[in-house]
Design an enzyme around this catalytic site. Structure first.
Site, PDB file in Angstrom:
ATOM      1  N   SER A  36      32.315 -69.259 -97.894  1.00  0.00           N
ATOM      2  CA  SER A  36      32.538 -68.301 -98.973  1.00  0.00           C
ATOM      3  C   SER A  36      32.190 -68.915-100.326  1.00  0.00           C
ATOM      4  O   SER A  36      31.047 -69.256-100.570  1.00  0.00           O
ATOM      5  CB  SER A  36      33.990 -67.799 -98.925  1.00  0.00           C
ATOM      6  OG  SER A  36      34.182 -66.736 -99.805  1.00  0.00           O
ATOM      7  N   ASP A  55      28.836 -65.436-100.116  1.00  0.00           N
ATOM      8  CA  ASP A  55      28.722 -64.729 -98.836  1.00  0.00           C
ATOM      9  C   ASP A  55      28.926 -63.219 -98.995  1.00  0.00           C
ATOM     10  O   ASP A  55      29.025 -62.481 -98.029  1.00  0.00           O
ATOM     11  CB  ASP A  55      29.660 -65.315 -97.779  1.00  0.00           C
ATOM     12  CG  ASP A  55      31.132 -64.997 -98.022  1.00  0.00           C
ATOM     13  OD1 ASP A  55      31.521 -64.856 -99.190  1.00  0.00           O
ATOM     14  OD2 ASP A  55      31.893 -64.885 -97.042  1.00  0.00           O
ATOM     15  N   ASP A  87      31.272 -61.067-100.012  1.00  0.00           N
ATOM     16  CA  ASP A  87      32.409 -60.211 -99.657  1.00  0.00           C
ATOM     17  C   ASP A  87      33.350 -59.982-100.843  1.00  0.00           C
ATOM     18  O   ASP A  87      34.351 -59.282-100.712  1.00  0.00           O
ATOM     19  CB  ASP A  87      33.166 -60.743 -98.435  1.00  0.00           C
ATOM     20  CG  ASP A  87      33.799 -62.099 -98.639  1.00  0.00           C
ATOM     21  OD1 ASP A  87      33.619 -62.698 -99.716  1.00  0.00           O
ATOM     22  OD2 ASP A  87      34.492 -62.581 -97.715  1.00  0.00           O
ATOM     23  N   LYS A 112      36.976 -56.970 -96.500  1.00  0.00           N
ATOM     24  CA  LYS A 112      36.469 -56.831 -97.856  1.00  0.00           C
ATOM     25  C   LYS A 112      34.948 -56.890 -97.853  1.00  0.00           C
ATOM     26  O   LYS A 112      34.339 -57.564 -97.023  1.00  0.00           O
ATOM     27  CB  LYS A 112      37.061 -57.899 -98.774  1.00  0.00           C
ATOM     28  CG  LYS A 112      36.912 -59.335 -98.322  1.00  0.00           C
ATOM     29  CD  LYS A 112      37.655 -60.252 -99.278  1.00  0.00           C
ATOM     30  CE  LYS A 112      37.623 -61.704 -98.809  1.00  0.00           C
ATOM     31  NZ  LYS A 112      38.559 -61.968 -97.710  1.00  0.00           N
TER      32      LYS A 112
END
Length: 628
Positions: free
Chosen positions: A175, A336, A338, A449
């Site tokens: 992330s 990433d 999200d 998300k």
């Protein structure tokens, strides 16, 4: 940085061990032997053997006698040799554990060979390599593997699980962590991240399948195996079709006519080509990318931390680009894709960086407007919105006025996703869910998300407000507060010297006074505590029986204090952590219009909570963040 370059080994593991003089400590030497026997990656093997030759037993004990922990959020850690880190050996161990668990959960070979698993990866060092190792483990166990052969956003994985009815999904990503890190997230067959009991079972199965099988290293399988398929061409159009279906045609027309332009930064992640397509599908003006951060780059060369939560530091180049292009709106995804961060230029020429709660308020309002526009016979009383207990309570205030149902969630997106799926199954319409750290789920296209769908909706909202009323997002946020009550929040992190100090602080809060435990007020009784919820022990004094209705988490410290004037503060700490996270909010009533006074009261009360509850000087706490 790369740890995955393999060269032909010219000496067997057994012969290599004979050349090493070990420590003489039985437990450490066992793990050294395991590593040398198991690791086929020359780079990480060399890290361990050099440490042995240097007799760096302290470092080796840290790296080999401790294990990285599998949590609900998956695995995340630095890429280096060691069982406490991310590397080929540990990735294979985790993959073997997940695979063994799925074999037991789905004994039907036909099911495994048809539904299988989906595997994807981001743009970090070793991500593609790790994804191929994971795929190899599953292929060796007769699973169909939908392996993306290009970098993809994390939201593609839960979406693919749902659309292709996969048994599980795995994405290799860390992330918004720094460049040294990597990790994996695991999604269950319903598309939500695997949580209890699956997370613990995955850990248990991993511990029973630690030694990498020789076949687990043969990644050439992914190039030719009949059970491998790249789902990209099938999933890509379905993904955008699902997101576009949540934008009513009238809003698409507004987008097409709008002259509003957006600067976009991918923060060196994988987002740009996917966001470009999202704006095309939503009939928005093409995003203007920050060129220096447009391409996926594992070095993250322009950023110390590729995290939108870093605020102005993360968005510095995007704001500079916006000023040069005379744009008033900036959108940013984490690497990433999200999460979503947003900034807007105010009329005085200053940039407003919306925090996660403010975006939650805007998107929550928009999700209801959107639903009522796209639904012929809207049933608002059947609709659901969800936010974590450490996020703003603005959705609860909206629900009281508008009539939908607000659900308070645990501080975990997987928990909210699973709850949303349960509610949807029971016949409810889930409109929106969010967490304060820039995570948004708009509708139920995918139970996680999604920074792409959130950006499409945010941009459509901005175009609608400008085109129909000439209102900015900043002005709309003020309208929301005017209607539902002013909400302002702050968060801080305090560091201790040991987990024992953290435990002592929370024990003290539960035994604050000789008479009745928890503190009853702050600032010499100026502000009184009206309710206490302690999910570590299952207490909630807002209910007549004093029992918490939310899940009890004995291993996690989690106490919420609600005061008489609408101030709420949550103090929490993860197991064996040295951090205390503080989330505080003042929730004004619609008739309370002195917003500056409310904000000042928020700061004053939070400072008092820190000083009186946490005793930072006495406990040696340091403030790792700044109260705004």
């Amino acid at each position: 940085m790369s740890i995955s370059v393999k060269r032909k080994t010219v000496i067997s593991p057994q012969d290599l061990l004979k050349t090493l003089e070990l420590s003489g400590e039985e437990d450490l030497d066992l793990q050294i032997k395991n590593w040398v026997m198991w690791d086929r990656n020359e780079a990480t093997l060399q890290q361990v053997t050099e440490a042995v030759r240097d007799q760096d037993w302290k470092a080796l004990r840290v790296r080999l006698c401790h294990r990285i922990t599998y949590l609900t959020t998956g695995l995340r850690g630095v890429m280096r040799a060691g069982f406490d880190s991310l590397n080929d050996v540990v990735i294979i161990e985790v993959a073997q554990g997940i695979c063994a668990y799925l074999v037991d959960a789905y004994p039907s070979i036909q099911k495994r060979q048809t539904q299988g698993v989906v595997v994807g990866y981001d743009g970090r060092y070793n991500s593609k390599r790790f994804a191929q190792l994971i795929a190899t483990v599953f292929l060796n166990n007769d699973f169909k593997v939908f392996l993306f052969t290009r970098m993809i956003p994390t939201p593609f994985i839960p979406f693919t699980v749902v659309k292709l009815q996969c048994l599980a999904g795995i994405v290799v990503t860390a992330s918004h962590n720094t460049k040294e890190d990597n990790g994996i997230k695991v999604y269950w067959s319903n598309g939500a991240q695997a949580m209890a009991p699956h997370d613990q079972r995955i850990h248990d199965y991993m511990m029973n399948n630690l030694e990498p099988k020789p076949s687990s290293w043969e990644t050439s399988l992914v190039l030719e195996h009949p059970l491998v398929e790249d789902p990209y061409r099938q999933v890509y159009p379905l993904f955008y079709e699902a997101l576009k279906s949540l934008i009513p045609p009238i809003y698409l027309e507004t987008n097409e006519c709008s002259q509003l332009r957006f600067i976009y930064t991918a923060l060196h992640g994988v987002g740009y080509p996917f966001m470009r397509e999202a704006f095309y599908q939503a009939r928005l003006k093409p995003v203007i990318p920050v060129v220096e951060q447009k391409e996926a780059d594992p070095e993250f060369p322009t950023l110390a931390k590729p995290n939108p939560e870093e605020g102005k530091e993360a968005l510095k180049l995007a704001i500079k680009k916006a000023d040069a292009e005379h744009c008033t709106l900036v959108l940013a995804n984490d690497p990433d894709v999200d999460r979503l961060a947003v900034a807007e230029l105010d009329p005085r020429g200053r940039w407003k960086l919306f925090n996660g709660n403010e975006l939650g308020a805007l998107l929550g309002w928009w999700s209801l407007e959107n639903y009522k526009t796209r639904t012929p016979k809207p049933a608002v009383t059947n609709c659901i919105m969800i936010a974590t207990l450490v996020s703003s309570r603005i959705l609860a205030a909206m629900a009281r006025v508008e009539g939908f149902i607000f659900v308070e969630g645990m501080p975990s997106f997987p928990w909210m996703a699973h709850r949303a799926l349960e509610l949807e199954k029971s016949g409810r319409t889930v409109l929106f869910a969010f967490e304060e750290c820039f995570g948004y789920m708009f509708g139920m296209s995918l139970p996680d998300k999604d920074g792409i769908g959130a950006a499409m909706q945010l941009a459509s909202m901005a175009c609608y407000l400008r085109s129909t009323r000439n209102v900015t997002l900043i002005e709309k946020l003020r309208e929301i507060y005017d209607t539902y009550g002013y909400h302002s929040s702050i968060s801080s992190v305090y560091m201790a010297d040991s987990p024992e100090t953290i435990t002592s602080i929370f024990d003290h809060l539960r035994n604050f006074t000789d008479e009745e435990g928890y503190p009853k007020f702050i600032l010499e009784e100026e502000f009184e505590v009206v309710h206490i919820r302690d999910l570590t022990i299952g207490l909630d004094t807002s209910f007549s029986d004093g029992k918490a209705r939310m899940p009890v988490t004995p291993d996690t410290q989690l106490i919420t204090f609600t005061f008489t004037n609408g101030y709420v503060v949550t103090l929490r700490s993860a197991p064996n952590d040295i951090k205390i996270k503080l989330n505080a909010e003042i929730c004004g009533l619609p008739e309370e219009k002195q917003w500056e006074e409310l904000h000042d009261k928020l700061n004053r009360m939070t400072n008092a909570v820190v000083e009186e509850f946490l005793l930072p000087e006495e406990n040696g706490l340091t403030d790792a963040s700044t109260i705004q």
